[in-house]
Write a protein that holds these residues in place. Structure first.
Motif, PDB file in Angstrom:
ATOM      1  N   LEU A 248       0.813  -1.213   0.000  1.00  0.00           N
ATOM      2  CA  LEU A 248       0.000   0.000   0.000  1.00  0.00           C
ATOM      3  C   LEU A 248       0.849   1.267   0.000  1.00  0.00           C
ATOM      4  O   LEU A 248       0.398   2.300  -0.491  1.00  0.00           O
ATOM      5  N   ARG A 249       2.063   1.196   0.553  1.00  0.00           N
ATOM      6  CA  ARG A 249       2.874   2.403   0.655  1.00  0.00           C
ATOM      7  C   ARG A 249       3.216   2.968  -0.717  1.00  0.00           C
ATOM      8  O   ARG A 249       3.087   4.169  -0.963  1.00  0.00           O
ATOM      9  N   ALA A 250       3.658   2.089  -1.622  1.00  0.00           N
ATOM     10  CA  ALA A 250       4.019   2.552  -2.967  1.00  0.00           C
ATOM     11  C   ALA A 250       2.797   3.072  -3.711  1.00  0.00           C
ATOM     12  O   ALA A 250       2.886   4.057  -4.469  1.00  0.00           O
ATOM     13  N   GLU A 251       1.653   2.433  -3.499  1.00  0.00           N
ATOM     14  CA  GLU A 251       0.429   2.906  -4.150  1.00  0.00           C
ATOM     15  C   GLU A 251       0.042   4.276  -3.627  1.00  0.00           C
ATOM     16  O   GLU A 251      -0.359   5.158  -4.394  1.00  0.00           O
ATOM     17  N   TRP A 252       0.156   4.464  -2.323  1.00  0.00           N
ATOM     18  CA  TRP A 252      -0.174   5.763  -1.733  1.00  0.00           C
ATOM     19  C   TRP A 252       0.757   6.852  -2.268  1.00  0.00           C
ATOM     20  O   TRP A 252       0.307   7.958  -2.607  1.00  0.00           O
ATOM     21  N   ASP A 253       2.043   6.551  -2.366  1.00  0.00           N
ATOM     22  CA  ASP A 253       2.998   7.551  -2.850  1.00  0.00           C
ATOM     23  C   ASP A 253       2.643   8.014  -4.252  1.00  0.00           C
ATOM     24  O   ASP A 253       2.771   9.211  -4.573  1.00  0.00           O
ATOM     25  N   LEU A 254       2.195   7.091  -5.106  1.00  0.00           N
ATOM     26  CA  LEU A 254       1.878   7.462  -6.478  1.00  0.00           C
ATOM     27  C   LEU A 254       0.502   8.120  -6.585  1.00  0.00           C
ATOM     28  O   LEU A 254       0.336   9.116  -7.286  1.00  0.00           O
ATOM     29  N   LEU A 255      -0.483   7.583  -5.884  1.00  0.00           N
ATOM     30  CA  LEU A 255      -1.833   8.154  -5.977  1.00  0.00           C
ATOM     31  C   LEU A 255      -1.917   9.542  -5.349  1.00  0.00           C
ATOM     32  O   LEU A 255      -2.656  10.398  -5.839  1.00  0.00           O
ATOM     33  N   SER A 256      -1.171   9.760  -4.293  1.00  0.00           N
ATOM     34  CA  SER A 256      -1.213  11.076  -3.646  1.00  0.00           C
ATOM     35  C   SER A 256      -0.360  12.103  -4.370  1.00  0.00           C
ATOM     36  O   SER A 256      -0.501  13.306  -4.129  1.00  0.00           O
ATOM     37  N   HIS A 257       0.526  11.640  -5.251  1.00  0.00           N
ATOM     38  CA  HIS A 257       1.342  12.550  -6.064  1.00  0.00           C
ATOM     39  C   HIS A 257       1.336  12.068  -7.518  1.00  0.00           C
ATOM     40  O   HIS A 257       2.367  11.648  -8.052  1.00  0.00           O
ATOM     41  N   PRO A 258       0.184  12.089  -8.164  1.00  0.00           N
ATOM     42  CA  PRO A 258       0.114  11.583  -9.544  1.00  0.00           C
ATOM     43  C   PRO A 258       0.928  12.446 -10.490  1.00  0.00           C
ATOM     44  O   PRO A 258       1.016  13.660 -10.335  1.00  0.00           O
ATOM     45  N   THR A 259       1.545  11.800 -11.469  1.00  0.00           N
ATOM     46  CA  THR A 259       2.373  12.505 -12.435  1.00  0.00           C
ATOM     47  C   THR A 259       2.238  11.849 -13.801  1.00  0.00           C
ATOM     48  O   THR A 259       2.073  10.634 -13.898  1.00  0.00           O
TER      49      THR A 259
END
Length: 622
Positions: free
Chosen positions: A345-356
């Motif tokens: 979940l950590r990697a998913e959160w990092d990407l979803l909360s900072h989409p690029t």
């Protein structure tokens, strides 16, 4: 016959594997995998261990993050994620070997005509009738020696019903109900040849299920084996695992179970979203170092890039640039393997909360948009995920008690195969869409501090301690209870609203809750829907993420949170000793969601943490 859904097999009268039904690949991972009892139209079967699944027609799913997580749980020998075997050509052969093997279970049947109750073993009393290639649903067992159907051909006889009682123990063993021993318990003289009949009747005192031996007239009501002290009327567990066809020492007390009970099988699954990786030349070279590292010069590298599909991503780059990246890695001693990331979940959160836009591909597209007016105090960010791919794998299963949220190694986990070191696990992939909502971390943290000693929060903590003690588990002190209650309750409120408008059933909408850890907190909710089709879903869920639609959903959700048809009982409910219920103001009328939607089995829910219900200053929104 085999369809796109994996078929099932039983052994027919002549020993051939006969197709007797079908199931979706997702069903064989989430609700009916190895060790689960599956109710087919005419037969009840149990899915055999994965060591007997034929992998010739199985596909391999590539998801490195998920595979690493499973290796951390089951061991480094796990090397693949495989789908269930299936036949895309839809053959008419009723004896096809493509599919998931099953065997009849329970092994006791009841004739609806003469009420005869008997086992499938030894053969001769019941026969499998299955002559219809394209109608596996017509497969049935019939009572060969039924005195009330002597004039009928086998195919015209009424289908026998599986006996509806089983026994299980706390260690997860499952067995047929001991009908013969139960009926003849306490008899001083042995019965010469037990012949049992089972009859149902009803009365003002409740249902009565009586088992009678016609040879010796012994009779007993099944209700004597039910209840808290029912184990006293049963023998001890003999340690049977019917899906593995083996026994092991046990001796625990048995518990009466009813066929079809929801607690006979709980899946233990791990799931991960596909996350696109950066596509720099150095990253691609590092990922393909085993091929590129040994090459002697730039010319050979150019030829390999043009020939190998695995190096397709380098074809837009100059060969000199690729060679420079290879030389730089050689000079530094080669690529360094990053430690496996076990927190999916950590990697998913990092990407979803900072989409690029730099991290998007055909299986992941996320675009942040402005939030709805009037909800700045609730939402920090809204992200529309128009493309996502989720892979879900089956690690094991439990009986009687469900595993905790994302718990992959509970003490009562049962194996999917005879070996304790499997080399692969069943999995399936789906593509779809979703809406990601991020709450403001500073405000959530401030609210957590304010309510940490609130009586309702303390009551939930005490109930969690009792829940853990009753299941012989340590209390998870890392779970941020107030934060999880808030996010989870808001998620369920939105699932119920979204299902009314997006065109998808509520059971097809899933949640992923991101709470993080004390050191790295998170405050996110991902509501998604997916389908096994390669094109995914149709965009109905993403459309509701637009500000004007999301505002309406939130308005309606918060209004519904303030009332329930079961109020005031629901609103005032708080778990008290000795209850280990892990919800407060929540019930089927207001918050509970389907089993396929909720991460925690409808635990950790309380409307009072979102809106004011009892005027005790607990709600996040006041």
């Amino acid at each position: 016959m085999t369809t796109a859904a994996p078929s099932s097999k039983v052994t027919g009268p002549k020993g051939q594997p006969s197709r007797i039904g079908g199931a979706r690949p997702s069903h064989l991972v989430t609700t009916g995998g190895s060790g689960a009892i599956v109710d087919l139209p005419g037969i009840s079967v149990i899915v055999k261990g994965t060591e007997s699944w034929p992998l010739e027609r199985a596909e391999t799913i590539v998801e490195p993050r998920l595979l690493e997580k499973i290796r951390a749980t089951l061991g480094p020998q796990v090397n693949a994620l495989h789908t269930a075997p299936w036949d895309p050509q839809d053959t008419d052969d009723p004896w096809t070997r493509t599919g998931v093997p099953v065997s009849p279970f329970p092994r006791w049947l009841r004739c609806p005509a003469c009420h005869r109750l008997g086992p499938l073993d030894p053969p001769g009393q019941f026969d499998l009738v299955h002559r219809y290639g394209r109608r596996p649903d017509l497969a049935k067992f019939v009572h060969t020696t039924c005195q009330k159907q002597t004039q009928k051909a086998a195919r015209n006889k009424r289908a026998c019903l599986p006996a509806r009682f089983l026994v299980a123990c706390d260690a997860g063993h499952l067995d047929d109900f001991p009908y013969v021993d139960f009926v003849h318990s306490g008899r001083t003289e042995p019965c010469g040849g037990p012949k049992l009949v089972l009859r149902d009747s009803s009365s003002t005192l409740g249902p009565r299920v009586t088992i009678t031996c016609v040879e010796c007239s012994s009779a007993r009501n099944v209700s004597q084996a039910s209840g808290r002290d029912g184990w006293e009327a049963l023998p001890v567990c003999r340690g049977r695992h019917p899906h593995l066809q083996k026994f092991e020492p046990c001796g625990r007390n048995l518990r009466l179970m009813v066929l079809g009970a929801s607690n006979l099988w709980f899946s233990i699954t791990a799931s991960a979203l596909h996350l696109p990786q950066s596509q720099t030349v150095a990253d691609i070279v590092s990922a393909n170092w085993e091929v590129l590292g040994p090459q002697p010069n730039e010319a050979v590298v150019g030829l390999l890039v043009g020939q190998l599909d695995s190096l397709r991503a380098l074809r837009d780059s100059k060969t000199s640039e690729v060679w420079s990246a290879i030389e730089a890695l050689k000079a530094s001693g080669g690529p360094v393997d990053a430690p496996p990331q076990t927190d999916l979940l950590r990697a998913e959160w990092d990407l979803l909360s900072h989409p690029t836009t730099q991290k998007q591909d055909d299986d992941f597209r996320a675009v942040p948009i402005s939030g709805p007016d009037g909800y700045n105090h609730l939402l920090q960010q809204v992200v529309l995920v128009s493309r996502l791919r989720e892979v879900q794998a089956l690690v094991g299963f439990t009986r009687l008690t469900a595993p905790d949220r994302r718990e992959l190694d509970p003490g009562n986990r049962l194996s999917l195969s005879r070996t304790n070191s499997p080399k692969w696990v069943p999995a399936f992939e789906q593509r779809g869409e979703g809406i990601f909502l991020e709450l403001p971390e500073p405000r959530v943290r401030q609210w957590e501090r304010q309510v940490s000693e609130h009586p309702r929060i303390l009551a939930m903590q005490d109930a969690f301690a009792r829940w853990s003690a009753n299941r012989d588990r340590p209390v998870d002190t890392t779970l941020p209870i107030p934060r999880f209650l808030l996010l989870h309750t808001l998620s369920h409120l939105l699932i119920r609203q979204v299902a009314l408008e997006c065109g998808y059933g509520s059971s097809s909408i899933r949640e992923r809750i991101y709470v993080g850890t004390t050191a790295e907190p998170a405050t996110g909710i991902l509501l998604s829907t997916a389908a096994s089709d390669s094109e995914g879903t149709l965009g109905g869920l993403v459309a509701l993420g637009q500000p004007q639609h999301l505002k309406r959903l939130l308005d309606n959700a918060l209004v519904d949170a303030q009332r329930c048809s079961s109020d005031p009982i629901c609103a005032e409910h708080v778990p008290e000793d000795p209850s280990d219920t892990l919800h407060a103001a929540a019930c089927h009328a207001c918050l509970f969601a389907s089993e396929t939607s909720c991460e925690t089995g409808n635990r950790w829910l309380d409307r009072a943490v979102v809106v004011e219900l009892t005027g005790d200053n607990l709600a996040f929104l006041r």
